[in-house]
Design an enzyme around this catalytic site. Structure first.
Site, PDB file in Angstrom:
ATOM      1  CG  ASP A   1      -8.680   5.127   2.493  1.00  0.00           C
ATOM      2  OD1 ASP A   1      -9.285   5.649   1.467  1.00  0.00           O
ATOM      3  OD2 ASP A   1      -7.546   4.631   2.348  1.00  0.00           O
TER       4      ASP A   1
ATOM      5  N   GLY B   1       0.690  -1.236  -0.006  1.00  0.00           N
ATOM      6  CA  GLY B   1       0.057  -0.041  -0.089  1.00  0.00           C
ATOM      7  C   GLY B   1       0.962   1.266   0.095  1.00  0.00           C
TER       8      GLY B   1
HETATM    9  N1  LIG Z   1      -4.921  -8.798   6.416  1.00  0.00           N
HETATM   10  C1  LIG Z   1      -4.838  -9.197   5.256  1.00  0.00           C
HETATM   11  N2  LIG Z   1      -4.791 -10.113   4.660  1.00  0.00           N
HETATM   12  C2  LIG Z   1      -4.961 -10.297   3.137  1.00  0.00           C
HETATM   13  N3  LIG Z   1      -4.483  -9.319   2.572  1.00  0.00           N
HETATM   14  C3  LIG Z   1      -4.083  -8.085   3.115  1.00  0.00           C
HETATM   15  C4  LIG Z   1      -4.332  -7.819   4.376  1.00  0.00           C
HETATM   16  N4  LIG Z   1      -4.119  -6.516   4.689  1.00  0.00           N
HETATM   17  C5  LIG Z   1      -3.768  -6.198   3.663  1.00  0.00           C
HETATM   18  N5  LIG Z   1      -3.871  -7.089   2.448  1.00  0.00           N
HETATM   19  C6  LIG Z   1      -3.694  -6.535   1.107  1.00  0.00           C
HETATM   20  O1  LIG Z   1      -2.520  -5.712   1.043  1.00  0.00           O
HETATM   21  C7  LIG Z   1      -2.973  -4.377   0.509  1.00  0.00           C
HETATM   22  C8  LIG Z   1      -2.400  -3.357   0.962  1.00  0.00           C
HETATM   23  O2  LIG Z   1      -2.641  -3.168   2.403  1.00  0.00           O
HETATM   24  P1  LIG Z   1      -3.202  -1.953   3.282  1.00  0.00           P
HETATM   25  O3  LIG Z   1      -4.226  -1.169   2.417  1.00  0.00           O
HETATM   26  O4  LIG Z   1      -3.397  -2.269   4.626  1.00  0.00           O
HETATM   27  O5  LIG Z   1      -1.960  -0.886   2.824  1.00  0.00           O
HETATM   28  P2  LIG Z   1      -1.988   0.669   3.060  1.00  0.00           P
HETATM   29  O6  LIG Z   1      -0.538   1.207   2.775  1.00  0.00           O
HETATM   30  O7  LIG Z   1      -2.680   1.364   4.276  1.00  0.00           O
HETATM   31  O8  LIG Z   1      -2.718   0.899   1.528  1.00  0.00           O
HETATM   32  P3  LIG Z   1      -3.347   2.313   1.101  1.00  0.00           P
HETATM   33  O9  LIG Z   1      -2.546   2.576  -0.194  1.00  0.00           O
HETATM   34  O10 LIG Z   1      -4.899   1.688   0.658  1.00  0.00           O
HETATM   35  O11 LIG Z   1      -3.630   3.254   2.022  1.00  0.00           O
HETATM   36  C9  LIG Z   1      -4.569  -4.556   0.514  1.00  0.00           C
HETATM   37  O12 LIG Z   1      -5.228  -3.839  -0.511  1.00  0.00           O
HETATM   38  C10 LIG Z   1      -4.721  -6.092   0.295  1.00  0.00           C
HETATM   39  O13 LIG Z   1      -5.135  -6.247  -0.852  1.00  0.00           O
END
Ligand SMILES: Nc1ncnc2c1ncn2[C@@H]1O[C@H](COP(=O)(O)OP(=O)(O)OP(=O)(O)O)[C@@H](O)[C@H]1O
Length: 524
Positions: A284, A163
């Site tokens: 979000d 992410g």
């Molecule tokens: N617990 C989980 N189990 C499986 N896949 C997950 C899990 N947590 C996150 N993911 C996958 O990893 C991706 C990135 O995680 P996350 O959205 O938490 O990161 P982020 O940096 O906060 O993202 P963003 O850019 O949306 O803010 C998610 O879109 C999802 O596909």
């Protein structure tokens, strides 16, 4: 175009049994000649006795109509293809000789052996082969300056997703696995989100998540901050991928049936009602942050990514920070912002007018956008895709419900979306009003039934017992997951089969001797 992300190689299958495997749904004769069955992106591969629904038919009475299913999730090119198996059978499926828990996803590893057995031996056995082998992400762990092992957690090099703020990796916990031996016969995989925090930055996401406990909200077990300001959030690994990938089976998003959308919306609303009652606003909500237990209809959904969630101290507190993703962002979140900042709209522009702000209803707007996409395949304010046009369209809030995409959608569903996508916040539904809207309310008892009996049972269901197994003195007992450490041994001993009631074996002209044995045993 779907890609091959994993393979199942037929092993240990006698020529007689091989003749029971038939080709359907994209599995070509060549695949079988090679003895390999591809697991493709966006396709749930089903193995079982039912010739209509399964990709691979095993015409054997000890095999369930749909016995086990396989799928693969690939977040992006930097991520690891995550191939899963779920057993949905009466008699069970084994991985490396250990019985899978029914209805629970298991993350497959290279060379895992999957077997379907009966009293007389193996009916079919398959070897899982990783077809895309990623360079192990040791580099990533090095770059992040992260240890492989934190407390009882072992972090793997398999990247689930990336992410803006964090990397999500697969991990294991030996202690939990030992503790839950009662319920799990195979080690369970978890996920860890690793976020590099700025020095002295509070770990808000972890703090909020640790307070929450809801079936539709990601479950966090443990958090840890290391000396390099890396925050680790250890959580459940959700195996079905995100809602975006589920809808993006082709190059564009595709609508899903209204009933399927309804069940997803219902679950999101249960989570939102829980969050808002506790003063937590997600801020979000989008397709990417809604995870599925498996990529099928009627599955459990989980809200994830609480990276910009906010805990309000009172119901009157309003928020002023412009956060979120433009496509899903409620108009009031950004309209008072400095225009220039708003152009670079993303995560951290501050509103100039502190008196205005916004409330938890911003989540309901996002849910309106999500519902609109699920029902029609169209993002309502997308325009030409630029932030400017998305924001302008959202501000106007004009949606044309007369286009063909809405033709087959019920009027109550349209009404529901209209009430969420209200530009005037005072007119917009809150989570309680939304859950009581006729679209949900008229189906409430069925939704609750499915929720209780199917959604909440995923991962906890036992193999159903039949009247036969209840007969006193009958030797054939249903299989139950063992509760001792020597479960593997006991599993072998308790490997009993039951024929599905719908099968009339005597009418089938099977040549196999083993089948006669079943017929004698199972007088259904
Ligand atoms: N617990 C989980 N189990 C499986 N896949 C997950 C899990 N947590 C996150 N993911 C996958 O990893 C991706 C990135 O995680 P996350 O959205 O938490 O990161 P982020 O940096 O906060 O993202 P963003 O850019 O949306 O803010 C998610 O879109 C999802 O596909």
């Amino acid at each position: 175009m779907s890609r091959i992300l994993g393979c199942l190689e037929l092993v240990n299958v006698s020529s007689l049994k091989l003749s029971h495997l038939k080709e359907v749904n994209g599995i070509t004769q060549d695949d079988l000649v090679d003895n390999t069955i591809p697991i493709r992106s966006h396709h749930v591969l089903k193995i079982g006795r039912n010739g209509i629904e399964t990709d691979l038919i095993i015409d054997h009475p000890a095999v369930s109509a749909i016995h086990c299913i396989f799928w693969c999730v690939l977040f992006d090119e930097e991520s690891f293809p995550m191939c899963y198996i779920k057993d949905v059978s009466l008699n069970g499926t084994k991985i490396n000789n250990v019985l899978l828990q029914r209805d629970t996803s298991y993350l497959l590893k290279d060379n895992d052996i999957i077997s379907i057995e009966c009293d007389s031996g193996i009916i079919c056995s398959l070897k899982f082969i990783e077809t895309i082998t990623r360079k192990l992400n040791v580099d990533l762990l090095k770059q992040l300056n992260v240890e492989h092992s934190i407390d009882d957690w072992k972090i793997s090099t398999r990247v689930v997703g990336n992410g803006t703020f964090g990397h999500v990796l697969v991990c294991e916990n030996e202690k939990i696995n030992n503790f839950t031996q009662k319920h799990f016969t195979l080690p369970k995989n978890y996920a860890v989100k690793i976020i590099k925090l700025k020095p002295n930055k509070l770990n808000k996401e972890a703090k909020i998540l640790l307070q929450l406990n809801h079936p539709n909200i990601i479950k966090v077990y443990h958090t840890h901050m290391d000396l390099n300001n890396n925050l680790f959030i250890f959580q459940d690994l959700i195996s079905g991928g995100d809602l975006f990938s589920y809808l993006a089976k082709t190059d564009c998003l595709t609508a899903i049936p209204e009933t399927e959308s309804l069940l997803i919306v219902y679950q999101i609303l249960l989570a939102l009602r829980y969050l808002h009652k506790r003063g937590v606003v997600h801020r979000d909500l989008k397709l990417d942050n809604i995870l599925l237990a498996s990529p099928e209809p009627c599955t459990r959904i989980t809200l994830a990514d609480f990276g910009i969630a906010k805990h309000l101290t009172s119901t009157k507190t309003r928020m002023h920070t412009v956060v979120g993703t433009p496509e899903y962002c409620a108009p009031e979140v950004g309209f008072k912002a400095n225009r220039e900042m708003y152009q670079t709209f993303s995560r951290a522009a501050t509103l100039s007018d502190k008196d205005v702000g916004y409330s938890n209803k911003c989540d309901l707007w996002s849910l309106g956008v999500i519902t609109h996409i699920m029902l029609t395949g169209i993002s309502p304010f997308y325009g030409d895709g630029t932030e400017k046009s998305i924001i302008e369209n959202a501000m106007r809030g004009n949606i044309n419900y007369n286009i063909k995409h809405w033709e087959k959608i019920s009027s109550t569903a349209k009404e529901f979306v209209k009430n969420l996508l209200q530009v005037d916040v005072r007119q917009r539904f809150d989570s309680n009003q939304a859950i009581n809207h006729p679209w949900i309310e008229t189906h409430r008892s069925q939704l609750d039934q499915i929720y209780q009996k199917k959604i909440l049972q995923q991962g906890a269901s036992k193999r159903p017992t039949t009247s036969l197994s209840k007969t006193p003195g009958n030797q054939i007992k249903p299989y139950l997951v063992q509760d001792t450490n020597d479960s593997i041994e006991k599993t072998k001993m308790n490997w009993k089969r039951k024929l599905p009631k719908t099968i009339v074996v005597s009418n089938k002209k099977h040549k196999l001797n083993t089948l006669h044995k079943y017929t004698n045993k199972q007088k259904i």
